[in-house]
Design a protein around this motif. Sequence first.
Motif, PDB file in Angstrom:
ATOM      1  N   ALA A 198       7.060  18.218  51.907  1.00  9.71           N
ATOM      2  CA  ALA A 198       8.206  17.332  51.722  1.00  9.71           C
ATOM      3  C   ALA A 198       8.237  16.755  50.315  1.00  9.71           C
ATOM      4  CB  ALA A 198       8.160  16.204  52.748  1.00  9.71           C
ATOM      5  N   GLY A 199       7.044  16.587  49.714  1.00  7.84           N
ATOM      6  CA  GLY A 199       6.970  16.014  48.384  1.00  7.84           C
ATOM      7  C   GLY A 199       7.123  17.036  47.276  1.00  7.84           C
ATOM      8  N   THR A 200       7.300  18.279  47.625  1.00  4.90           N
ATOM      9  CA  THR A 200       7.517  19.317  46.606  1.00  4.90           C
ATOM     10  C   THR A 200       9.001  19.375  46.256  1.00  4.90           C
ATOM     11  OG1 THR A 200       5.661  20.616  47.462  1.00  4.90           O
ATOM     12  CG2 THR A 200       7.241  21.762  46.064  1.00  4.90           C
ATOM     13  N   PRO A 201       9.342  19.220  45.007  1.00  7.96           N
ATOM     14  CA  PRO A 201      10.768  19.187  44.611  1.00  7.96           C
ATOM     15  C   PRO A 201      11.428  20.553  44.738  1.00  7.96           C
ATOM     16  CG  PRO A 201       9.367  19.075  42.668  1.00  7.96           C
ATOM     17  CD  PRO A 201       8.451  18.991  43.845  1.00  7.96           C
ATOM     18  N   THR A 202      12.050  20.793  45.870  1.00  4.84           N
ATOM     19  CA  THR A 202      12.729  22.065  46.123  1.00  4.84           C
ATOM     20  C   THR A 202      14.223  21.878  46.366  1.00  4.84           C
ATOM     21  OG1 THR A 202      12.190  21.882  48.476  1.00  4.84           O
ATOM     22  CG2 THR A 202      10.647  23.122  47.107  1.00  4.84           C
ATOM     23  N   GLU A 203      14.702  20.631  46.355  1.00  8.11           N
ATOM     24  CA  GLU A 203      16.125  20.366  46.610  1.00  8.11           C
ATOM     25  C   GLU A 203      16.903  20.404  45.292  1.00  8.11           C
ATOM     26  OE1 GLU A 203      19.037  19.144  49.642  1.00  8.11           O
ATOM     27  OE2 GLU A 203      16.998  19.939  49.694  1.00  8.11           O
ATOM     28  N   TRP A 204      18.009  21.159  45.274  1.00  9.22           N
ATOM     29  CA  TRP A 204      18.853  21.175  44.070  1.00  9.22           C
ATOM     30  C   TRP A 204      19.456  19.779  43.892  1.00  9.22           C
ATOM     31  CZ3 TRP A 204      19.221  24.866  40.434  1.00  9.22           C
ATOM     32  CH2 TRP A 204      20.230  24.745  39.478  1.00  9.22           C
ATOM     33  N   PRO A 205      19.350  19.182  42.699  1.00 13.70           N
ATOM     34  CA  PRO A 205      19.634  17.757  42.563  1.00 13.70           C
ATOM     35  C   PRO A 205      21.108  17.372  42.402  1.00 13.70           C
ATOM     36  CG  PRO A 205      18.822  18.622  40.492  1.00 13.70           C
ATOM     37  CD  PRO A 205      18.756  19.747  41.479  1.00 13.70           C
ATOM     38  N   THR A 206      22.027  18.342  42.330  1.00 13.51           N
ATOM     39  CA  THR A 206      23.450  18.007  42.140  1.00 13.51           C
ATOM     40  C   THR A 206      24.308  18.891  43.037  1.00 13.51           C
ATOM     41  OG1 THR A 206      23.799  19.621  40.367  1.00 13.51           O
ATOM     42  CG2 THR A 206      23.014  17.425  39.727  1.00 13.51           C
ATOM     43  N   VAL A 207      25.614  18.546  43.097  1.00 12.90           N
ATOM     44  CA  VAL A 207      26.542  19.405  43.837  1.00 12.90           C
ATOM     45  C   VAL A 207      26.927  20.622  42.991  1.00 12.90           C
ATOM     46  CG1 VAL A 207      27.455  17.575  45.285  1.00 12.90           C
ATOM     47  CG2 VAL A 207      28.477  17.960  43.057  1.00 12.90           C
ATOM     48  N   SER A 208      26.873  20.461  41.667  1.00 12.99           N
ATOM     49  CA  SER A 208      27.190  21.574  40.763  1.00 12.99           C
ATOM     50  C   SER A 208      25.974  22.477  40.608  1.00 12.99           C
ATOM     51  CB  SER A 208      27.590  21.021  39.385  1.00 12.99           C
ATOM     52  OG  SER A 208      27.691  22.069  38.430  1.00 12.99           O
ATOM     53  N   THR A 209      26.226  23.750  40.478  1.00 13.92           N
ATOM     54  CA  THR A 209      25.148  24.715  40.253  1.00 13.92           C
ATOM     55  C   THR A 209      25.301  25.403  38.887  1.00 13.92           C
ATOM     56  OG1 THR A 209      26.419  26.416  41.404  1.00 13.92           O
ATOM     57  CG2 THR A 209      24.826  25.160  42.715  1.00 13.92           C
ATOM     58  N   ARG A 210      26.082  24.785  38.004  1.00 11.11           N
ATOM     59  CA  ARG A 210      26.355  25.386  36.695  1.00 11.11           C
ATOM     60  C   ARG A 210      25.261  24.983  35.715  1.00 11.11           C
ATOM     61  NH1 ARG A 210      29.639  23.730  32.302  1.00 11.11           N
ATOM     62  NH2 ARG A 210      30.305  21.936  33.542  1.00 11.11           N
ATOM     63  N   LEU A 211      24.411  25.942  35.380  1.00 17.89           N
ATOM     64  CA  LEU A 211      23.287  25.692  34.476  1.00 17.89           C
ATOM     65  C   LEU A 211      23.777  25.834  33.035  1.00 17.89           C
ATOM     66  CD1 LEU A 211      20.209  25.112  34.767  1.00 17.89           C
ATOM     67  CD2 LEU A 211      19.843  27.541  34.385  1.00 17.89           C
ATOM     68  N   ILE A 243      15.952  21.313  32.639  1.00 18.80           N
ATOM     69  CA  ILE A 243      17.170  22.120  32.709  1.00 18.80           C
ATOM     70  C   ILE A 243      18.361  21.170  32.715  1.00 18.80           C
ATOM     71  CG2 ILE A 243      16.084  24.062  33.902  1.00 18.80           C
ATOM     72  CD1 ILE A 243      17.259  23.011  36.523  1.00 18.80           C
ATOM     73  N   ASP A 244      19.485  21.630  32.138  1.00 17.66           N
ATOM     74  CA  ASP A 244      20.718  20.850  32.152  1.00 17.66           C
ATOM     75  C   ASP A 244      21.686  21.486  33.131  1.00 17.66           C
ATOM     76  OD1 ASP A 244      19.742  19.123  30.279  1.00 17.66           O
ATOM     77  OD2 ASP A 244      20.699  20.134  28.564  1.00 17.66           O
ATOM     78  N   ILE A 245      22.289  20.632  34.005  1.00 14.20           N
ATOM     79  CA  ILE A 245      23.253  21.108  35.001  1.00 14.20           C
ATOM     80  C   ILE A 245      24.569  20.400  34.717  1.00 14.20           C
ATOM     81  CG2 ILE A 245      23.747  21.356  37.454  1.00 14.20           C
ATOM     82  CD1 ILE A 245      20.730  20.889  37.958  1.00 14.20           C
ATOM     83  N   GLY A 246      25.578  21.162  34.306  1.00 10.15           N
ATOM     84  CA  GLY A 246      26.863  20.577  33.990  1.00 10.15           C
ATOM     85  C   GLY A 246      27.594  20.112  35.228  1.00 10.15           C
ATOM     86  N   GLY A 247      28.402  19.062  35.099  1.00  6.65           N
ATOM     87  CA  GLY A 247      29.167  18.546  36.226  1.00  6.65           C
ATOM     88  C   GLY A 247      30.190  17.535  35.780  1.00  6.65           C
ATOM     89  N   LYS A 248      30.707  16.725  36.729  1.00  4.62           N
ATOM     90  CA  LYS A 248      31.705  15.708  36.439  1.00  4.62           C
ATOM     91  C   LYS A 248      31.066  14.334  36.550  1.00  4.62           C
ATOM     92  CE  LYS A 248      34.403  17.111  39.698  1.00  4.62           C
ATOM     93  NZ  LYS A 248      35.568  17.207  40.602  1.00  4.62           N
ATOM     94  N   VAL A 249      31.549  13.405  35.732  1.00  2.07           N
ATOM     95  CA  VAL A 249      31.036  12.035  35.801  1.00  2.07           C
ATOM     96  C   VAL A 249      31.314  11.476  37.195  1.00  2.07           C
ATOM     97  CG1 VAL A 249      31.274   9.684  34.917  1.00  2.07           C
ATOM     98  CG2 VAL A 249      31.303  11.614  33.335  1.00  2.07           C
ATOM     99  N   GLY A 250      30.279  10.922  37.817  1.00  3.33           N
ATOM    100  CA  GLY A 250      30.414  10.350  39.158  1.00  3.33           C
ATOM    101  C   GLY A 250      29.955  11.274  40.270  1.00  3.33           C
ATOM    102  N   ASP A 251      29.676  12.557  39.930  1.00  2.00           N
ATOM    103  CA  ASP A 251      29.126  13.446  40.962  1.00  2.00           C
ATOM    104  C   ASP A 251      27.795  12.872  41.478  1.00  2.00           C
ATOM    105  OD1 ASP A 251      31.182  15.217  40.747  1.00  2.00           O
ATOM    106  OD2 ASP A 251      30.076  16.724  39.578  1.00  2.00           O
ATOM    107  N   PRO A 252      27.509  13.051  42.760  1.00  2.00           N
ATOM    108  CA  PRO A 252      26.245  12.516  43.302  1.00  2.00           C
ATOM    109  C   PRO A 252      25.035  13.270  42.774  1.00  2.00           C
ATOM    110  CG  PRO A 252      27.364  13.814  44.962  1.00  2.00           C
ATOM    111  CD  PRO A 252      28.312  13.704  43.818  1.00  2.00           C
ATOM    112  N   VAL A 253      23.952  12.527  42.586  1.00  2.00           N
ATOM    113  CA  VAL A 253      22.663  13.104  42.208  1.00  2.00           C
ATOM    114  C   VAL A 253      21.691  12.831  43.350  1.00  2.00           C
ATOM    115  CG1 VAL A 253      20.743  13.026  40.571  1.00  2.00           C
ATOM    116  CG2 VAL A 253      23.104  12.785  39.754  1.00  2.00           C
ATOM    117  N   PHE A 254      20.921  13.857  43.738  1.00  2.00           N
ATOM    118  CA  PHE A 254      20.040  13.767  44.909  1.00  2.00           C
ATOM    119  C   PHE A 254      18.572  13.859  44.504  1.00  2.00           C
ATOM    120  CE2 PHE A 254      23.970  16.021  46.034  1.00  2.00           C
ATOM    121  CZ  PHE A 254      24.518  15.124  46.947  1.00  2.00           C
TER     122      PHE A 254
END
Length: 324
Positions: free
Chosen positions: A191-204, A225-236
């Motif tokens: 559970a503590g291994t970071p395997t969840e993609w942190p944004t709704v966008s997948t644009r690297l 890594i940088d993941i492009g998205g929109k201001v206000g998109d949720p971060v997980f």
Amino acid sequence: MKKRWVKQKMTLLVIREADQSVKQLDMSKMLVVAVPLAAVLSISGFIVGLEMKSSAHIRSLESMMAERTMQMEITVKNKELAIQKLQNEIIRLSSQTQDMKNEMQNITELEQQLQQLIDTYGVTEPTKTSEISALSWDAVDNVGGDLIEASQEQILQLAQDTRSDLNQIKEMLGTMRHNVSQTLHKAQVVAGTPTEWPTVSTRLTSSFGYRKDPLTGRAAFHAGIDIGGKVGDPVFAAADGKVITADKDGSHGKYIVIEHPNGLKTWYMHLHKIEVEVNDTVSKGDRIAQLGNTGRSTGPHLHFQIVQSDKPIDPLPYVKNSKK
């Protein structure tokens, strides 16, 4: 002189009724004295004999009473020792029972943590089992049987057998706690291994490693890594962990650092808004912030990096298989 006293005689007159003559008896003086003396000696001997017999009987009774008193004292002492043994056994059993309660509490807490992980990351079907009500020592209804009273020795033996059973149960509980603890640790590592993609966008928009710096144009090392998205998109949150930093500066902008149970740390930079606080505990997939364009940034994106032993490592192998 002595012979004369022995030969002297005494006359006894026996006076009968008035119409009868007086009868005269001549007796030796020695005989008159010896007969009463012999009677006295005989009575005295009889009395002495009674006293000796009574004394012997009294001594016999005293001996019997002393023996019975000793037996009673031994019996009482044995009972006191038996009671003391039972009390000691009860104290030991009480202590062992408390130890087992603590073990059960530890196991229950570990099971609850495992259940939380199961509820978060998976669903299992409950096992159907028949329910049996608890037994009661003082039940009086719907019971029966022959009366076979237990002796003190049997009760003491039962206490010793119970103590032995409790020792075995305690060892079993210790093994269970160890196994559950190991399983929980493995589950926490997963559970503590970071395997969840942190944004709704997948644009690297930028990968890990050396690149041309977007502001200076010179070669530079990119720690995430940088993941492009929109201001206000949720971060997980990419994994379970604890928030150790929620701050802002000129380079990172608004950023969050989460420490995970397996020793890894995840960084989330250039945020628009931070939605957690330091010391918050988060689970994998929890919303922690909003994507932004703060700090040293050329446009809305999330800079995501993983740090191991204070050194950044490529996060893409960890999160590339995530379904997000």
